[in-house]
Design a protein around this motif. Structure first.
Motif, PDB file in Angstrom:
ATOM      1  N   THR A 380       0.842  -1.194   0.000  1.00  0.00           N
ATOM      2  CA  THR A 380       0.000   0.000   0.000  1.00  0.00           C
ATOM      3  C   THR A 380       0.874   1.239   0.000  1.00  0.00           C
ATOM      4  OG1 THR A 380      -1.700  -1.218   1.174  1.00  0.00           O
ATOM      5  CG2 THR A 380      -1.882   1.178   1.218  1.00  0.00           C
ATOM      6  N   MET A 381       0.800   1.957  -1.112  1.00  0.00           N
ATOM      7  CA  MET A 381       1.606   3.167  -1.258  1.00  0.00           C
ATOM      8  C   MET A 381       0.737   4.365  -0.891  1.00  0.00           C
ATOM      9  SD  MET A 381       3.464   4.418  -4.725  1.00  0.00           S
ATOM     10  CE  MET A 381       2.047   5.315  -5.340  1.00  0.00           C
ATOM     11  N   LEU A 382       1.272   5.236  -0.083  1.00  0.00           N
ATOM     12  CA  LEU A 382       0.512   6.422   0.328  1.00  0.00           C
ATOM     13  C   LEU A 382       1.026   7.647  -0.410  1.00  0.00           C
ATOM     14  CD1 LEU A 382       0.589   5.872   4.220  1.00  0.00           C
ATOM     15  CD2 LEU A 382      -1.123   5.052   2.597  1.00  0.00           C
ATOM     16  N   PHE A 418      -4.723  -1.278  -9.375  1.00  0.00           N
ATOM     17  CA  PHE A 418      -4.799  -0.806  -7.991  1.00  0.00           C
ATOM     18  C   PHE A 418      -6.149  -0.158  -7.737  1.00  0.00           C
ATOM     19  CE2 PHE A 418      -2.515   2.278 -10.642  1.00  0.00           C
ATOM     20  CZ  PHE A 418      -3.295   3.409 -10.515  1.00  0.00           C
ATOM     21  N   ARG A 419      -6.494  -0.121  -6.473  1.00  0.00           N
ATOM     22  CA  ARG A 419      -7.651   0.653  -6.045  1.00  0.00           C
ATOM     23  C   ARG A 419      -7.143   1.796  -5.186  1.00  0.00           C
ATOM     24  NH1 ARG A 419     -11.690   1.411  -1.962  1.00  0.00           N
ATOM     25  NH2 ARG A 419     -10.364   0.322  -0.466  1.00  0.00           N
ATOM     26  N   ILE A 420      -7.805   2.949  -5.317  1.00  0.00           N
ATOM     27  CA  ILE A 420      -7.397   4.107  -4.526  1.00  0.00           C
ATOM     28  C   ILE A 420      -8.370   4.258  -3.364  1.00  0.00           C
ATOM     29  CG2 ILE A 420      -6.863   6.575  -4.567  1.00  0.00           C
ATOM     30  CD1 ILE A 420      -6.631   6.403  -7.608  1.00  0.00           C
ATOM     31  N   GLU A 421      -7.820   4.337  -2.166  1.00  0.00           N
ATOM     32  CA  GLU A 421      -8.627   4.559  -0.963  1.00  0.00           C
ATOM     33  C   GLU A 421      -8.434   6.015  -0.543  1.00  0.00           C
ATOM     34  OE1 GLU A 421      -8.652   1.827   2.854  1.00  0.00           O
ATOM     35  OE2 GLU A 421      -7.168   3.419   3.110  1.00  0.00           O
ATOM     36  N   LEU A 469      -3.835   0.593  -3.105  1.00  0.00           N
ATOM     37  CA  LEU A 469      -3.713  -0.836  -2.824  1.00  0.00           C
ATOM     38  C   LEU A 469      -3.367  -1.532  -4.128  1.00  0.00           C
ATOM     39  CD1 LEU A 469      -5.854   0.394  -0.661  1.00  0.00           C
ATOM     40  CD2 LEU A 469      -6.116  -2.000  -0.059  1.00  0.00           C
ATOM     41  N   VAL A 470      -2.089  -1.866  -4.272  1.00  0.00           N
ATOM     42  CA  VAL A 470      -1.573  -2.379  -5.532  1.00  0.00           C
ATOM     43  C   VAL A 470      -1.574  -3.903  -5.488  1.00  0.00           C
ATOM     44  CG1 VAL A 470       0.339  -2.249  -7.166  1.00  0.00           C
ATOM     45  CG2 VAL A 470      -0.107  -0.332  -5.623  1.00  0.00           C
ATOM     46  N   GLU A 471      -1.997  -4.527  -6.584  1.00  0.00           N
ATOM     47  CA  GLU A 471      -2.093  -5.991  -6.546  1.00  0.00           C
ATOM     48  C   GLU A 471      -0.723  -6.635  -6.680  1.00  0.00           C
ATOM     49  OE1 GLU A 471      -4.067  -8.156  -9.807  1.00  0.00           O
ATOM     50  OE2 GLU A 471      -3.641  -6.451 -11.106  1.00  0.00           O
ATOM     51  N   ALA A 507       5.664  -1.600 -11.184  1.00  0.00           N
ATOM     52  CA  ALA A 507       5.165  -0.780 -12.294  1.00  0.00           C
ATOM     53  C   ALA A 507       3.775  -0.237 -11.945  1.00  0.00           C
ATOM     54  CB  ALA A 507       5.134  -1.598 -13.580  1.00  0.00           C
ATOM     55  N   GLY A 508       2.996  -1.035 -11.205  1.00  0.00           N
ATOM     56  CA  GLY A 508       1.686  -0.569 -10.741  1.00  0.00           C
ATOM     57  C   GLY A 508       1.838   0.593  -9.772  1.00  0.00           C
ATOM     58  N   MET A 509       2.842   0.520  -8.910  1.00  0.00           N
ATOM     59  CA  MET A 509       3.075   1.616  -7.960  1.00  0.00           C
ATOM     60  C   MET A 509       3.455   2.894  -8.721  1.00  0.00           C
ATOM     61  SD  MET A 509       5.164  -0.505  -5.001  1.00  0.00           S
ATOM     62  CE  MET A 509       5.245   0.733  -3.723  1.00  0.00           C
ATOM     63  N   ALA A 510       4.293   2.731  -9.758  1.00  0.00           N
ATOM     64  CA  ALA A 510       4.716   3.899 -10.536  1.00  0.00           C
ATOM     65  C   ALA A 510       3.509   4.535 -11.236  1.00  0.00           C
ATOM     66  CB  ALA A 510       5.780   3.491 -11.553  1.00  0.00           C
TER      67      ALA A 510
END
Ligand SMILES: Cc1cc2nc3c(=O)[nH]c(=O)nc-3n(C[C@H](O)[C@H](O)[C@H](O)COP(=O)(O)OP(=O)(O)OC[C@H]3O[C@@H](n4cnc5c(N)ncnc54)[C@H](O)[C@@H]3O)c2cc1C
Ligand code: SF4
Lengths: 619, 178
Positions: A380-382, A418-421, A469-471, A507-510
């Motif tokens: 989970t990247m904030l 990803f989903r954004i919370e 929330l990145v898979e 790559a999903g985080m980027a």
């Protein structure tokens, strides 16, 4: 020592999955024993039909209240802060986390981490399990999430489809008490067909959606019509309310189970803003509610302070003949006695990591060599910043909306979705605000008096953060193993974890960071995001640094599949190797995708309960 | 002169909250007890006398300037004053800085009720922390504002619990305590 005790079903673990099993089986007249490693919670809560603690309950009424007091006086208000640190049933803590120096092992907490990256998620070992401190987000998976391999050539397919699970989702949503509106959660309003979720035509959640925060509404307006582009294709940014296992306005004559306060007062969420780590009024679902109902069937016995440590097979090695456990008297003292019980059926519901541990320690159910492997989480990247105006931060449940429109799409061939919370509690997660940040205002920024008060009043209500929330895909090397050198004070194994995050997820985080940057630009949000090499979850991708946190979503340690050589359980959640052994929990899930896993796991568990019942009552 | 009154006097200048608001928390005496058991009486007296004298002579910004000069930047009094401020806002006692402890601290010989380590002062204190009203909300986990209040525009919450309006520090409260 009585080793001849027998039950229809022995369940290991009194968390949500064990509680669902117990209630479903008890309700159908089966005798059930739950072995729970942690301490009990005593008289649990007042509910509409349970105003007094039950007689047989020997523990004091105030246990839940004790958790509250422990939380109030805890220095570090981490998710496990209210719950006892019990050396006989140890649990991982976020404060144990640190970067793992290359080639070294980090063993300062319960987990023994061999890296290269630290596994950042935790769980709770006390009666009620991890839902005591979960947030309660209850999303369904997308239909495409069940077919990642077929559709995108990535990860694994599930042995079941969304359509097969749909009726079980409905049962889980009703029993956990999920508040939401079906005509929003089917995502039909989102201009990205990949995320559409077919709901049954007549289906509606039992409680109305939880009101969206002022911040959510601000985003909805500000991001209307926004699109982002990936690989030459446009995707919409839609803010949608999040379905939550939290008491809202009931529809019709539905009444949620159990919250403090009288039924006529609603028993609704009252905005304590403390769902993680503990909801003071139990308006948020936790497994104690289901355990209470299970006990009311009169067929379910819960034995706390009983740590299961070994499953013994019959002589042919076919069925699980006995479950061995250690009963301790006090959490301060390792003194214990060993006992064993048998069940016509044995169900492991002790959480993904503990289930795997128990199977490995017993050397059972592992002909596929998949036990403990494929451990996943949502790294989970904030991102965080200051809104241009007061949006009333630090109010309401932790999150009431998200941006689900990027959960699916063709881009999953090349990188993680990803989903954004949207977080309602300011910078409490990224910076520990306010308690963790105000000392700096006093000691370093040298503020006091009116100046300090006015600064806080003008800045803190504008704080906000996103969580991405990145898979993560199943990876055989991300795994739980055992090592004779690492044991707890009862002599039970501590989990040894090796973990990494692949480029697919990085790559999903980027991509997530790019979306965040565009949203910040569009709304004029002053960015404060900082990823430091000293962060436990720091990693790089194409020269840029990012940090992840644990989501608490431990998935995939005993995956289900349709091939006994590559999976641990079949679609019925029954061990391929031992017909009387069922595994439940998020460990069964072959992929994690972008939804918080517990609703899906609960749906699977209702189904598993049905399968156990059929196995006990062959026609 | 009542030392508790002195404690409130210095607290008013430090926190920016007026005396009735501080007293309404019901927690001041507990903070005072923590302070007096962990900081030598001589230093507390010096802080109180100095603060009272300044407030007597100066008002408003001038008082703040003098307070910085005489108290906050003083190596003996500054750390103590900042700890009082942190107690009020965050309900925590922070261990005094190493250099302060070496020079001025009295090591407790017997384990007393309080030790000079980081700790949350009490359950009730956590709930009364001034940082929560300052940021326009309620302490996380307590003083629940009611269903759906988070959807309202900030400041419009109908059911918000309000312990009294926070007026600016008045001259009378700053200066004339006796
Ligand atoms: C901070 C946080 C927030 C979360 N938020 C969400 C969310 O919003 N949405 C979501 O979907 N999910 C969320 N989760 C995840 C969710 O809590 C878990 O998926 C869920 O609780 C798993 O249920 P379980 O029954 O498998 O395990 P648990 O709930 O952990 O229960 C397992 C039980 O087994 C017991 N046990 C363990 N070992 C043994 C043993 N050897 N013998 C006997 N008993 C044993 C434990 O003490 C415990 O009571 C969150 C998790 C965390 C940490
Ligand atoms: S916001 Fe408060 S009342 Fe509502 S669920 Fe969270 S902790 Fe409970």
């Amino acid at each position: 020592m009585n080793n001849n005790e027998h039950f229809d079903v022995v369940i290991v673990g009194a968390g949500i999955s064990g509680a669902i099993m117990a209630q479903e089986l008890g309700k159908n007249g089966k005798s059930v024993l739950i072995l729970e490693a942690g301490t009990g919670t005593g008289g649990r809560f007042f509910s509409s039909d349970c105003d007094a603690p039950s007689q047989e309950n020997s523990q004091p009424l105030s246990s839940y209240q004790t958790y509250m007091s422990t939380f109030f006086t805890a220095l570090a208000k981490i998710p496990n802060a209210p719950y006892p640190n019990n050396a006989n049933a140890p649990q991982p803590l976020v404060t144990d986390l640190a970067p793992i120096p290359q080639g070294q092992i980090s063993d300062n907490g319960y987990f023994v981490q061999t890296g290269p990256l630290p596994f950042a998620s935790t769980y709770t070992r006390a009666e009620g399990g991890t839902t005591l401190h979960w947030l309660g987000t209850c999303l369904r998976m997308l239909p495409e999430d069940f077919e990642l391999k077929t559709r995108f050539g990535r990860g694994l397919d599930w042995p079941i489809s969304y359509d097969e699970l749909r009726p079980w989702y409905e049962i889980a949503e009703q029993n956990l008490g999920v508040s939401a509106n079906a005509n929003e959660q089917n995502y039909q309003q989102i201009d990205n067909p990949a995320v559409h979720i077919p709901f049954a035509a007549s289906y509606e959640y039992k409680m109305e959606k939880i009101p969206q925060s002022y911040l959510d509404q601000y985003f909805s307006k500000g991001l209307a019509q926004m699109q982002v582009s990936f690989e030459g294709k446009n995707y919409p940014i839609d803010v949608v309310s999040t379905p939550q296992a939290r008491n809202g306005m009931p529809r019709g004559d539905y009444r949620p189970v159990g919250a403090v306060g009288h039924e006529t007062a609603g028993q609704r969420c009252a905005g304590n803003s403390n769902c993680v780590p503990i909801c003071p009024i139990q308006a948020k679902y936790n497994a104690l509610k289901t355990l209470e109902q299970a006990k009311k069937t009169g067929k379910v016995e819960i034995r706390t302070q009983c740590v299961a440590y070994q499953l013994e097979t019959d002589e042919q090695g076919k069925n699980i003949a006995r479950v061995h456990y250690k009963k301790y008297q006090s959490s301060d003292n390792p003194d214990h006695q060993c006992h064993a019980v048998s069940g016509t059926i044995v169900v492991l519901a002790s959480h993904a990591v503990e289930n795997a541990k128990l199977l490995l320690a017993s050397n059972v159910a592992n002909s596929s060599d998949q036990v403990g492997r494929n451990l996943m989480d949502h790294p989970t990247m904030l991102t965080w910043g200051l809104m241009p105006t007061d949006i009333g931060a630090f109010r309401g449940p932790g999150s009431t909306s998200g941006i689900p429109s990027l959960r699916g799409g063709e881009f999953r061939k090349s990188r993680a979705a990803f989903r954004i919370e949207i977080g309602n509690w300011g910078w409490s997660w990224p910076e520990g605000a306010p308690v963790g940040t105000v000392p700096d205002l006093i000691d370093e920024k040298n503020m006091f008096g009116e100046q300090l008060k006015n600064y806080i009043a003008s800045v803190y209500p504008r704080m906000f953060r996103f969580g991405f929330l990145v898979e993560q895909l199943p990876d055989a090397n991300n795994r739980v193993t055992l090592d004779d050198n690492y044991r707890d004070q009862l002599g039970n194994y501590r989990p040894v974890i090796s973990y990494n995050v692949t480029d697919y997820t990085r790559a999903g985080m980027a991509a997530a960071k790019e979306v965040s940057d565009q949203i910040f630009q569009r709304l004029g949000i002053e960015g404060f995001t900082e990823y430091k090499p000293s962060d436990a979850g720091y990693l790089t991708y194409r020269g840029e640094g990012y940090s992840y946190n644990g989501a608490g979503h431990l998935v995939g340690t005993h995956i289900m599949g349709d091939n006994p050589n590559t999976s641990v359980v079949n679609k019925y959640q029954q061990s391929w190797d031992h017909p009387n052994l069922y595994l439940v929990g998020c460990g069964n899930m072959p992929t994690i995708s972008t939804s918080n896993p517990t609703l899906t796991m609960a749906a699977l568990t209702y189904w598993a309960a049905q399968n156990v019942l059929e196995a006990l009552n062959p026609c | 002169m009542d030392k508790l009154a002195d404690f409130y006097q210095v607290s008013v200048v430090l926190t920016g909250y007026n005396r009735s608001r501080l007293m309404a928390t019901g927690i001041g005496e507990e903070y005072f007890e923590v302070l007096t058991s962990l900081v030598p009486g001589k230093i507390i007296d010096e802080l109180f006398i100095c603060s009272r004298a300044l407030a007597h002579e100066y008002k408003g910004e001038a008082l703040n300037e003098k307070f910085r000069e005489q108290i906050l930047s003083n190596d003996r009094l500054g750390p103590v004053a900042r700890n009082i401020l942190k107690m009020w806002y965050l309900s925590l006692w922070y261990q005094l800085p190493q250099s302060w402890r070496e020079t001025y601290g009295v090591p407790s010989q017997t384990p007393g009720k309080y030790q000079d380590i980081d700790f949350v002062i009490s359950e009730n204190a956590y709930i009364q922390g001034l940082v929560w009203p300052a940021l326009g909300s309620h302490p996380m986990g307590a003083k629940q504002p009611g269903y759906g209040t988070w959807a309202f525009k900030p400041g419009e919450e109908l059911t918000r619990i309000n312990l009294g309006t926070d007026h600016p520090v008045s001259d009378i409260e700053e200066g004339n305590l006796s």
